[in-house]
Enzyme design. Structure first.
Site, PDB file in Angstrom:
ATOM      1  N   ASP A 100       0.843  -1.209   0.000  1.00  0.00           N
ATOM      2  CA  ASP A 100       0.000   0.000   0.000  1.00  0.00           C
ATOM      3  C   ASP A 100       0.871   1.250   0.000  1.00  0.00           C
ATOM      4  OD1 ASP A 100      -2.307  -1.457   0.046  1.00  0.00           O
ATOM      5  OD2 ASP A 100      -2.749  -1.113   2.178  1.00  0.00           O
ATOM      6  N   GLY A 137      -3.389  -5.206   0.644  1.00  0.00           N
ATOM      7  CA  GLY A 137      -4.037  -6.269  -0.120  1.00  0.00           C
ATOM      8  C   GLY A 137      -5.154  -6.830   0.740  1.00  0.00           C
ATOM      9  N   ASN A 156     -19.730  -4.140   1.297  1.00  0.00           N
ATOM     10  CA  ASN A 156     -20.066  -2.892   1.981  1.00  0.00           C
ATOM     11  C   ASN A 156     -21.214  -2.230   1.202  1.00  0.00           C
ATOM     12  OD1 ASN A 156     -18.972  -1.472  -0.186  1.00  0.00           O
ATOM     13  ND2 ASN A 156     -17.033  -1.030   0.843  1.00  0.00           N
ATOM     14  N   GLY A 202     -20.391   1.064   7.368  1.00  0.00           N
ATOM     15  CA  GLY A 202     -19.482   2.087   7.891  1.00  0.00           C
ATOM     16  C   GLY A 202     -19.819   2.434   9.337  1.00  0.00           C
ATOM     17  N   GLY A 228     -22.579   0.651  11.452  1.00  0.00           N
ATOM     18  CA  GLY A 228     -22.498  -0.750  11.864  1.00  0.00           C
ATOM     19  C   GLY A 228     -22.666  -1.693  10.696  1.00  0.00           C
ATOM     20  N   THR A 268      -9.322   3.027   5.881  1.00  0.00           N
ATOM     21  CA  THR A 268      -8.848   2.042   4.893  1.00  0.00           C
ATOM     22  C   THR A 268      -8.609   0.705   5.600  1.00  0.00           C
ATOM     23  OG1 THR A 268      -7.474   3.894   4.190  1.00  0.00           O
ATOM     24  CG2 THR A 268      -7.338   1.899   2.885  1.00  0.00           C
ATOM     25  N   ASP A 318     -11.739  -5.081   5.827  1.00  0.00           N
ATOM     26  CA  ASP A 318     -10.866  -6.261   5.973  1.00  0.00           C
ATOM     27  C   ASP A 318     -10.786  -6.691   7.439  1.00  0.00           C
ATOM     28  OD1 ASP A 318     -10.381  -6.043   3.258  1.00  0.00           O
ATOM     29  OD2 ASP A 318      -8.580  -4.828   3.544  1.00  0.00           O
ATOM     30  N   SER A 338      -9.504  -0.692  14.383  1.00  0.00           N
ATOM     31  CA  SER A 338      -8.576  -0.498  13.242  1.00  0.00           C
ATOM     32  C   SER A 338      -8.673   0.914  12.668  1.00  0.00           C
ATOM     33  CB  SER A 338      -8.827  -1.549  12.157  1.00  0.00           C
ATOM     34  OG  SER A 338      -9.974  -1.223  11.409  1.00  0.00           O
TER      35      SER A 338
HETATM   36  O1  RIB Z   1      -9.273  -2.954   1.687  1.00  0.00           O
HETATM   37  C1  RIB Z   1      -8.120  -2.155   1.668  1.00  0.00           C
HETATM   38  C2  RIB Z   1      -7.120  -2.716   0.720  1.00  0.00           C
HETATM   39  O2  RIB Z   1      -7.603  -2.634  -0.596  1.00  0.00           O
HETATM   40  C3  RIB Z   1      -5.809  -1.976   0.709  1.00  0.00           C
HETATM   41  O3  RIB Z   1      -4.885  -2.542   1.611  1.00  0.00           O
HETATM   42  C4  RIB Z   1      -5.368  -2.075  -0.740  1.00  0.00           C
HETATM   43  O4  RIB Z   1      -4.217  -2.827  -0.883  1.00  0.00           O
HETATM   44  C5  RIB Z   1      -6.534  -2.669  -1.498  1.00  0.00           C
HETATM   45  O5  RIB Z   1      -6.317  -3.962  -1.834  1.00  0.00           O
END
Ligand code: RIB
Length: 311
Positions: free
Chosen positions: A14, A40, A188, A226, A229, A254, A258, A288
Site C-alpha cells: 500500500d 491487499g 459494503n 461504515g 455498523g 482504509t 478487511d 482499526s
Molecule cells: O481494503 C483495503 C485494501 O484494498 C488496501 O490494503 C489495498 O491494498 C486494497 O487492496
C-alpha cells in the site's frame, strides 16, 4: 496440522497518500503525508483473523522482490502460516491509496494485483487438502474469478464454511454461481449497491439489497454500513443490526472492511454464532479505524476483548 481459517487472496504493498482532495487528470497536487506498508485485501484479512486469535493459513503468490519480503515479514510477525504461498516471476502488486487529509473516513484506491493475480484454478486444486482441512475459508475478488470460484467449490464440497467478500466489485457482472457458493457474503454499502443496482443509503434499503443477494443465491449476507455498523441478514429472514463500535477518533478507515471480514472468520472458527462473530468483527473494525494503515492497524485479541467488555 489443522488450520482454523484459510484465507486465499491478494497481497500488495500500500502506498498511502493523505491529500486535501483528489487531483484532476493532468494536475499535480501537493499532498500531506505518505506511508508505505503491507496491504491487499486478502492479506489484511488474514492478519486481522490471526491477531484476533485464529490459526491462519494464507494462500497467494508473491513476486521475488522487496514487496514480497514485506509480505512475509508481516505474516511472520502476525503468526500466519504462509507455506502455501509461492513466489513467481511476476512482480508483487501495489495499491495507490488516497486518503482525505481532513477526514480519514474517505479514501479512494487503485489496486494493481500483480503476482497474486497469476494464481490459477489448477494451483488451487493442488492446495485442496489444505482448504478441506480448514474450518472457515475466506476469500475476496482481488484474484481471478475462476481462481476464487475453484477455492469456494473445494471448500463448499468439503463442508468448510465459506465467506466471500466481493471486493473490489468487478466490471463484468458477478456470476450467480460464485454468489451461491458463499455461506456468508459480505459487501459494503457501495459494493452492495453496485451488485444489486439498488440504492443502499438506509438500513431499510440495505435489507432489501441483502434480500436481493440472498435471492441470487448467497446463504446469508452481512452488509457493512461504515459508521452505522452492519446488517446481518440470514436466509431464514432474520435480521440483526450490529452497531458500530466507537474505539476512539477515526484516523483512517482504509482496511476497516478487511478487519471486519478477518475477525468475523476468526469468530466463526472459534464457534461463535453469526451475530456474536459480527459483534466481535465490529469491535475489530472499530479499533482499526483509529490507527493508520491497513494490515498494521489490525488489533490484537486482548484489545478487541477490552473494547467489548463494557458493552
Ligand atoms: O481494503 C483495503 C485494501 O484494498 C488496501 O490494503 C489495498 O491494498 C486494497 O487492496
Amino acid at each position: 496440522m489443522a488450520h482454523d481459517v484459510l484465507v486465499m487472496g491478494s497481497f500488495v504493498a500500500d502506498l498511502a497518500f493523505r491529500t486535501p482532495r483528489l487531483p484532476a487528470w493532468g494536475e499535480t497536487l501537493m499532498g500531506g503525508t505518505f506511508a508505505l506498508g503491507p496491504g491487499g485485501k486478502g492479506s489484511n484479512q488474514a492478519v486481522a483473523a490471526a491477531r484476533a486469535g485464529a490459526k491462519v493459513r494464507f494462500f497467494s503468490k508473491l513476486g521475488d522482490d522487496a514487496f514480497g519480503k514485506m509480505a512475509r515479514d508481516i505474516w511472520r510477525q502476525s503468526g500466519i502460516d504462509d507455506s502455501l504461498t509461492g513466489t513467481c516471476g511476476e512482480a508483487t502488486g501495489a495499491a495507490a491509496i488516497l486518503i482525505d487529509a481532513a477526514r480519514g473516513e474517505k479514501n479512494a484506491i487503485i489496486v494493481v494485483p500483480g503476482a497474486c493475480f497469476t494464481l490459477t484454478p489448477e494451483e488451487v486444486d493442488a492446495a485442496s487438502a489444505a482448504i478441506r482441512s480448514a474450518s472457515v475459508f475466506l476469500t475476496q475478488l482481488e484474484l481471478s474469478a475462476a481462481t476464487v470460484q475453484r477455492g469456494l467449490e473445494i471448500a463448499r464440497a468439503a463442508g468448510v464454511t465459506t465467506i466471500l467478500n466481493p471486493a473490489p466489485v468487478p466490471a463484468s457482472p458477478l456470476s450467480k454461481e460464485l454468489i451461491a457458493l458463499s455461506d456468508y457474503f459480505i459487501p459494503n454499502e457501495t459494493e452492495a449497491a453496485l451488485l444489486t443496482e439498488m440504492p443502499v443509503e438506509s438500513v431499510d434499503q440495505a435489507e432489501k439489497a441483502a434480500d436481493s443477494l440472498i435471492a441470487s443465491g448467497a446463504k446469508n449476507v452481512i452488509l457493512t454500513l461504515g459508521g452505522r455498523g452492519s446488517l446481518l441478514r440470514m436466509r431464514d429472514g432474520k435480521s440483526t443490526l450490529i452497531p458500530a463500535v466507537n474505539a476512539g477518533p477515526v484516523l483512517d478507515t482504509t482496511g476497516a472492511g478487511d478487519a471486519f471480514c478477518g475477525a468475523f472468520a476468526a469468530g466463526l472458527a472459534e464457534g461463535f454464532d453469526a451475530a456474536k462473530a459480527a459483534r466481535f468483527a465490529s469491535a475489530c473494525a472499530g479499533i482499526s479505524v483509529t490507527r493508520p494503515g491497513t494490515a498494521p492497524s489490525m488489533p490484537l485479541r486482548a484489545e478487541i476483548d477490552a473494547v467489548l467488555r463494557p458493552l
